[in-house]
Structure formats: C-alpha cells, structure tokens
Design an enzyme around this catalytic site. Sequence first.
Site, short mmCIF file in Angstrom:
data_model
loop_
_atom_site.label_atom_id
_atom_site.label_comp_id
_atom_site.label_asym_id
_atom_site.label_seq_id
_atom_site.Cartn_x
_atom_site.Cartn_y
_atom_site.Cartn_z
N TYR A 142 0.82 -1.21 0.00
CA TYR A 142 0.00 0.00 0.00
C TYR A 142 0.86 1.26 0.00
O TYR A 142 0.44 2.29 -0.50
CB TYR A 142 -0.90 0.04 1.24
CG TYR A 142 -2.22 -0.68 1.12
CD1 TYR A 142 -2.27 -2.03 0.81
CD2 TYR A 142 -3.42 -0.01 1.33
CE1 TYR A 142 -3.48 -2.69 0.73
CE2 TYR A 142 -4.63 -0.66 1.25
CZ TYR A 142 -4.65 -2.00 0.95
OH TYR A 142 -5.85 -2.65 0.87
N LYS A 191 3.19 -15.35 2.94
CA LYS A 191 3.42 -16.07 1.68
C LYS A 191 4.91 -16.32 1.59
O LYS A 191 5.59 -15.86 0.65
CB LYS A 191 2.88 -15.23 0.50
CG LYS A 191 2.85 -15.96 -0.83
CD LYS A 191 1.80 -17.06 -0.91
CE LYS A 191 1.94 -17.84 -2.20
NZ LYS A 191 1.09 -19.05 -2.23
N ASP A 223 -2.83 -18.44 1.13
CA ASP A 223 -3.85 -19.15 0.33
C ASP A 223 -4.54 -20.21 1.17
O ASP A 223 -5.77 -20.37 1.13
CB ASP A 223 -3.22 -19.75 -0.95
CG ASP A 223 -1.90 -20.48 -0.71
OD1 ASP A 223 -1.37 -20.43 0.41
OD2 ASP A 223 -1.40 -21.10 -1.67
N ASP A 247 -6.36 -6.89 4.35
CA ASP A 247 -7.49 -6.26 3.65
C ASP A 247 -8.39 -7.34 3.07
O ASP A 247 -9.61 -7.33 3.26
CB ASP A 247 -6.95 -5.35 2.54
CG ASP A 247 -8.08 -4.70 1.75
OD1 ASP A 247 -9.02 -4.20 2.39
OD2 ASP A 247 -8.02 -4.72 0.51
N ASP A 251 -12.33 -8.98 4.62
CA ASP A 251 -13.61 -9.00 3.90
C ASP A 251 -14.18 -10.41 3.86
O ASP A 251 -15.38 -10.62 4.06
CB ASP A 251 -13.45 -8.48 2.46
CG ASP A 251 -13.77 -7.00 2.33
OD1 ASP A 251 -13.47 -6.25 3.29
OD2 ASP A 251 -14.32 -6.59 1.30
C1 IPM Z 1 -10.41 -1.08 4.01
C2 IPM Z 1 -10.61 -0.48 2.65
C3 IPM Z 1 -9.42 0.40 2.34
C4 IPM Z 1 -8.20 -0.47 2.33
C5 IPM Z 1 -9.55 1.17 1.01
C6 IPM Z 1 -10.79 2.02 0.99
C7 IPM Z 1 -8.32 1.98 0.72
O1 IPM Z 1 -10.82 -1.46 1.70
O2 IPM Z 1 -10.32 -0.32 4.99
O3 IPM Z 1 -10.34 -2.30 4.11
O4 IPM Z 1 -7.90 -1.15 1.33
O5 IPM Z 1 -7.50 -0.50 3.34
MN MN Z 2 -10.91 -3.49 2.52
#
Ligand code: IPM
Ligand code: MN
Length: 357
Positions: A142, A191, A223, A247, A251
């Site tokens: 990032y 990884k 993975d 990240d 999710d």
């Molecule tokens: C998160 C989001 C952010 C990230 C984006 C909006 C930059 O997806 O907080 O998980 O990737 O960190």
């Molecule tokens: Mn995210």
Amino acid sequence: MRKDIAVIEGDYSGPEVVREAVKVMKRTAEVFGHQFSFTNVLMGGAALDATGNCLPQRTLDRCLASDSVLLGAVGGPKWDDVDRNNRPETGLLRLRKGMKLFSNLRPARVFPQLAAASSLKPEIVAEGIDFVIVRELVGGIYFGVHETVIENGVEKATDTMSYSEPEIERILRVAFETARKRRRGLVSVDKSNVLDCSRLWTKVFHRMATDYPDVQAQDMLVDNAAMQIVRRPSQFDVIVTENMFGDILSDEASMVTGSIGLIPSSSLGETSCGLYEPIHGSAPDIAGKNVVNPIGAILSGSMMMKYSFGMLEESAAVDAAVNRALDEGYRTGDIMSDGCKKLKTVEMGDLVASYIS
Ligand code: IPM
Ligand code: MN
C-alpha cells in the site's frame, strides 16, 4: 471525563451511519456523566469536492489533536476517474499514515441472533466463529513505490512491497498481546514460499514466539488461510498479517459472520488516539435512503470508548443495547429475516440509544 472526538462522516452512506453512532455516544455520555464534544472534519470525496484535496492539512491536524476519530466510509463512483494521488481512498491511507496507525483490529464474530445470515453451513457456524484479524496498516505494498510508465510504447505498472524488521515486530507485539487477552491462539499469515517480505516476517514471528510461551503460535500460508477461514473458522482466535493480506482476509471473514454491516474496527498506533470505523464501505447503491445498517458504526463508537478512553462499562452498555435490539428481533434491511421487525437507519439508532442504561 471530557473527550474531544473528530468526526469524518465521509461519503455516500457514511454520514447516515456516523450520525447514529454519534447519537448513541451522546446518550452514553449523558447516562455515565461524561462530556463528549464532536467536531466534523472533511476527508475523502467530500473533502475533495469542498477543497480540492482528499486530506486537507487542517483535517489531519484536527485529528491528531483529538482524543480519537470516528469515521463512516469514503469513496464511491462519483470519484472513479480521479487521479490516484487525490482519490478519496488516498485520503484514508494518508490519514492512517499521518496518524501512524499501524495496527488495525477487525473482529469477526457471529452474533448468535444472526447465525442464519452466515454464508456457511449451520453445523460449521455452530462450532463458533469468534476471531480477530490484526492487520498491519501503514506499510507493505500500500505504501511502496507505485509507478506507471510507458516503455517502448508498452504501458507498464509497478507496485513494490517492503517491510522492515521494526515494522514487523511492532505489529506482531500487538498480536501476541491481543492473543494473551483472548484464547491465546495466534496464527501469522504470510506467503513465505514466494515473498522475501514474508520470510522476514516469519523469522521475526518465530523469534518473538519464544517470548510468549503461553501463546500457541503457528504460521500459515495466505492461500491456505483463505481456505481455512471458510472451511473451519472455529480454529482461529487471532490472525496477524501484513496490510494487503489483511485487507482481503478481513472482507472474507466478515462474510463468514454474515453481517458485514455489524462489524466495527479500530486503528491504533503508539498513543491512545485512534481511528474507529465500520468495516463496510460507503454502499453507494443504498445511500441516502435511510436503510443502511448503523450498527457497525455504533459498535465502532463502543470500541473507541473501550480502547482509547478506557471506558469499559460504557462500551459494554452500548454492546448490550445492540444485543437487546437484535434479541428483540429488530433488524435493518441487510440482516432482515422472517418474523423480524424491520427498522430504518435512524430508527435503529434511536432504539439502541434508548436502551443505554
Ligand atoms: C479497508 C478499505 C481500504 C483499504 C480502502 C478504501 C483503501 O478497503 O479499509 O479495508 O484497502 O485499506
Ligand atoms: Mn478493505
């Protein structure tokens, strides 16, 4: 206690959820005799529109001077074509970096009332899903070099990932300490069969594990971890990983709990001034209709009180109020099921606030 809170409502659904979180925090302050002041500042798309800058210096200064920051969500289709240097998401990344918030905690747990909303089979959910992802937040790919060039008429893009030993050590320290306060299980995700960054990461991890003999420390390839999270999530207590893996896995983990709208997060550095936000995005498709779920934002306020202000009772009161609303069958549209009572965003905020005692 007096606390000064900077508020970034953000874009699309952000303002709707943040207003409910502020409402619940105000009610909590009233009940427990605290003084919370809230100051709105701009970041992301809203800041870009108003000032031409996704993170105005004023905002960063105000956030650094506050006791903590509450954020809704930033970004959305309106700014899809904006140059990467000024995208709403870039504002968030700069804020994280500017506040040195290297440690991001994202809990993944199933609310028993909502077990049916999980994307997994009931018998897997019944084994229990309650883990937390500790994500490194201000390093890795990032924040490496990003570059797009044209070489001999061919467009070429480069992003670089790097981690130094101290960066790895400080986030692993948070993870080991977090595991100690929970069930003492820690999985470091990497990884290392491909990346040098991961090889350094696991070396530091194994070295530090000897300082924490009471924590069961294990490493896992990313993975495989992605697979294990959906195969048998009950095996996890604390997962620690670098920025981009965190990240993606967070999710995935939120979907396993079935309730992305309910999940808060904290981002902290060396001081108690943190950034608290729901993990869901700005949900442009349902914004402005008073239908989004404010619980992730409300619980982010609860996390702020607990982790940044040390207000354990106050935070527990908010969590209990949310639980009561869910127990009584109140739902927003995203988690609605048969026999439940559907509430609008504002109604959910009102209800939870009224249950604070
Ligand atoms: C998160 C989001 C952010 C990230 C984006 C909006 C930059 O997806 O907080 O998980 O990737 O960190
Ligand atoms: Mn995210």
